[in-house]
Write a protein that holds these residues in place. Structure first.
Motif, PDB file in Angstrom:
ATOM      1  N   ARG A  54       0.837  -1.206   0.000  1.00  0.00           N
ATOM      2  CA  ARG A  54       0.000   0.000   0.000  1.00  0.00           C
ATOM      3  C   ARG A  54       0.872   1.257   0.000  1.00  0.00           C
ATOM      4  O   ARG A  54       0.589   2.221  -0.713  1.00  0.00           O
ATOM      5  CB  ARG A  54      -0.908  -0.017   1.223  1.00  0.00           C
ATOM      6  N   SER A  78       1.105   4.119  -2.932  1.00  0.00           N
ATOM      7  CA  SER A  78       0.839   5.523  -2.616  1.00  0.00           C
ATOM      8  C   SER A  78       2.001   6.408  -3.061  1.00  0.00           C
ATOM      9  O   SER A  78       1.794   7.473  -3.656  1.00  0.00           O
ATOM     10  CB  SER A  78       0.606   5.673  -1.114  1.00  0.00           C
ATOM     11  N   GLN A  92       1.911   6.798  -6.809  1.00  0.00           N
ATOM     12  CA  GLN A  92       0.844   7.714  -7.211  1.00  0.00           C
ATOM     13  C   GLN A  92       1.279   9.162  -6.987  1.00  0.00           C
ATOM     14  O   GLN A  92       1.054  10.023  -7.836  1.00  0.00           O
ATOM     15  CB  GLN A  92      -0.449   7.417  -6.444  1.00  0.00           C
TER      16      GLN A  92
END
Length: 146
Positions: free
Chosen positions: A126, A130, A133
């Motif tokens: 995760r 992130s 992104q």
């Protein structure tokens, strides 16, 4: 050693993404936990990191394979971490960033705290997604500014 591989498509030319990867001073803008970063010559970076609520400093060695658009990194102080960023042109205005992160789960737990086992792997996945992104958004904004 565990390995995580992720990729993201970026709406910017390869050269813009390559430039952003090599500007250590912008790492805090897309790498969670990095409070400050600076280049120390062509092949080294110094990172001030918030690791599990504790301030730590990491030295990172960077090796480029420019002809292949590949940047590898390895910590030389702090926890034993390594990774690779590969940039692949999709077309003139789009680039795929492939990231590979190599780590020892015990070292991650000791350095950063948090869960163990499967929960740790999910948390790392995760976090990397992130960060990718955030990098995508940063690079695309840089591309529009030019």
């Amino acid at each position: 050693m565990s390995t995580l591989e992720e990729h993201i498509d970026i709406g910017a030319p390869l050269e813009t993404a390559w430039d952003c990867l090599h500007r250590a001073e912008i790492y805090p803008r897309f790498l969670k936990g990095v409070r400050d970063a600076r280049s120390e010559g062509e092949r080294r970076a110094h990172l001030d990191v918030d690791a599990g609520g504790r301030a730590q400093e990491f030295e990172v060695e960077i090796v480029d394979r420019e002809m292949e658009n590949v940047m590898t990194w390895q910590t030389t102080s702090g926890p034993d971490l390594a990774g690779t960023f590969s940039l692949l042109p999709i077309d003139r205005e789009h680039t795929r960033l492939q990231a590979r992160f190599e780590y020892d789960p015990g070292t991650i737990k000791e350095t950063f705290g948090g869960p163990q086992g499967f929960a740790q792997a999910v948390a790392i996945e995760r976090g990397v997604r992130s960060d990718l992104q955030q990098f995508k958004e940063l690079v695309e904004a840089q591309g529009k500014a030019k």
